[in-house]
Design an enzyme around this catalytic site. Structure first.
Site, PDB file in Angstrom:
ATOM      1  N   TYR A   1      -9.248  28.771   5.822  1.00  0.00           N
ATOM      2  CA  TYR A   1      -9.111  29.471   7.107  1.00  0.00           C
ATOM      3  C   TYR A   1      -7.641  29.830   7.352  1.00  0.00           C
ATOM      4  CZ  TYR A   1      -9.796  30.440  12.108  1.00  0.00           C
ATOM      5  OH  TYR A   1      -9.848  31.045  13.344  1.00  0.00           O
TER       6      TYR A   1
ATOM      7  N   ASP B   1     -22.965  42.841  14.088  1.00  0.00           N
ATOM      8  CA  ASP B   1     -23.027  41.423  13.721  1.00  0.00           C
ATOM      9  C   ASP B   1     -24.164  41.217  12.724  1.00  0.00           C
ATOM     10  OD1 ASP B   1     -21.814  38.811  15.602  1.00  0.00           O
ATOM     11  OD2 ASP B   1     -23.274  38.390  14.014  1.00  0.00           O
TER      12      ASP B   1
ATOM     13  N   LYS C   1      -6.226  33.622   7.621  1.00  0.00           N
ATOM     14  CA  LYS C   1      -5.639  34.121   8.874  1.00  0.00           C
ATOM     15  C   LYS C   1      -4.160  34.469   8.690  1.00  0.00           C
ATOM     16  CE  LYS C   1      -9.313  33.983  11.485  1.00  0.00           C
ATOM     17  NZ  LYS C   1      -9.897  35.213  12.064  1.00  0.00           N
TER      18      LYS C   1
ATOM     19  N   VAL D   1     -20.037  41.888   7.430  1.00  0.00           N
ATOM     20  CA  VAL D   1     -18.704  42.438   7.122  1.00  0.00           C
ATOM     21  C   VAL D   1     -18.301  42.214   5.669  1.00  0.00           C
ATOM     22  CG1 VAL D   1     -17.912  42.241   9.503  1.00  0.00           C
ATOM     23  CG2 VAL D   1     -17.419  40.380   7.887  1.00  0.00           C
TER      24      VAL D   1
ATOM     25  N   THR E   1     -15.669  28.149  21.832  1.00  0.00           N
ATOM     26  CA  THR E   1     -16.787  28.912  21.267  1.00  0.00           C
ATOM     27  C   THR E   1     -17.482  28.030  20.241  1.00  0.00           C
ATOM     28  OG1 THR E   1     -15.651  29.791  19.330  1.00  0.00           O
ATOM     29  CG2 THR E   1     -15.385  31.044  21.392  1.00  0.00           C
TER      30      THR E   1
END
Ligand SMILES: NC(=O)c1ccc[n+]([C@@H]2O[C@H](COP(=O)([O-])OP(=O)(O)OC[C@H]3O[C@@H](n4cnc5c(N)ncnc54)[C@H](O)[C@@H]3O)[C@@H](O)[C@H]2O)c1
Length: 263
Positions: free
Chosen positions: A168, A48, A172, A75, A203
């Site tokens: 997004y 991370d 995805k 990443v 989350t």
């Protein structure tokens, strides 16, 4: 060859001695998935860019017992990605599982979204998945196989959320077909590539929604099962896809969506 013993089917879910890297493993879904993989016996690397949080997660008692470690990884930085996978293989001698979980969301109407923000979401959610997958695969190909699970979303299949989220949803959606394409390309190397597509899950990623009871109620009303998911709801699908019970499953995206996509 089938890998399930009908007299002891749960043995196919054990991961004892295997090494798993979870990107975005410091928080939320990644942390829950890492904990579950450790619970199934794997050595877990939480990779991370929030390194302090990753370290704290790795020291958590549920992940502890020497079975979890934190590694700094952004990443979007290919050199660091390559270094982390090399370091993991050097330290543990193997790499069996990659969970491509790191992700971000920047909700904006399409006509207002800054191009830099579009690129940022694509860099993390799509290019990051590709880069981590190919660096993991280099080691998996050399070792004779492996399993990769990408974090997709119900927004891989649907253009409709409560608020506009074009970058997004586009990222995805692309993860879905990246999953299929890598599954086909790497099947001869015995690497299975699948994805999990969660619904809205409690989350930090959706904390803006969770703080507003009326928004939570509107989201719950969109869910046939009548509630949002908790991270614990998502891990079973990941455990299945990395298990030997899923030995014939590749290129598949498994929604964990409370029935959202069935409507
Ligand atoms: N929460 C939801 O409702 C939901 C639904 C569907 C899919 N997902 C997906 O699940 C995944 C995990 O999200 P979450 O809900 O746990 O969110 P989260 O914000 O709690 O966790 C995301 C993690 O990714 C890490 N991360 C972000 N950018 C990174 C980068 N460039 N390099 C390395 N790590 C980075 C963060 O530090 C964090 O630890 C994401 O891919 C997300 O799109 C979430």
């Amino acid at each position: 060859m089938a890998e399930v013993d009908l007299k002891d089917p749960l043995a196919a879910f054990r991961l004892d001695g295997e090494v798993a890297v979870v990107t975005g493993g410091a928080n939320g879904l990644g942390r829950a998935i890492g904990t579950a993989l450790a619970g199934a016996g794997a050595i877990v690397v939480l990779a991370d860019h929030e390194t302090a949080a990753a370290r704290a997660a790795a020291e958590d008692s549920a992940l502890g017992r020497g079975r979890a470690e934190a590694r700094a990884m952004d990443v979007t930085d290919e050199a660091t990605i390559a270094h982390v996978f090399e370091a993991v293989v050097a330290a543990h001698g193997r790499l069996d599982i990659l969970i491509n979980n790191a992700g971000i969301a920047l909700r904006r109407p399409a006509v207002e979204l800054e191009l830099d923000d579009w690129h940022r979401v694509m860099d993390v959610n799509l290019t990051g998945v590709f880069l981590c997958a190919r660096h993991a695969a280099r080691h998996m190909i050399a070792a004779g196989g492996g399993r990769i699970v990408n974090m997709a979303s119900i927004m891989s299949f649907s253009g409709g959320g409560l608020y506009p989220n074009i970058s997004y949803q586009s990222s995805k959606g692309a993860v879905l077909n990246l999953t299929r394409a890598l599954a086909v390309e790497w099947a001869p190397h015995n690497i299975r590539v699948n994805a999990v597509a969660p619904t809205w899950t409690r989350t930090r990623l959706i904390s803006g929604f969770l703080e507003q009871p009326d928004v939570v109620a509107a989201l719950e009303a969109m869910m046939p099962l009548g509630r949002l998911a908790d991270p614990e709801d998502i891990v079973g699908a990941v455990l299945f896809l990395v298990s030997r019970a899923a030995a014939m499953v590749t290129g598949h995206t498994l929604p964990v969506d409370g029935g959202f996509l069935a409507q």
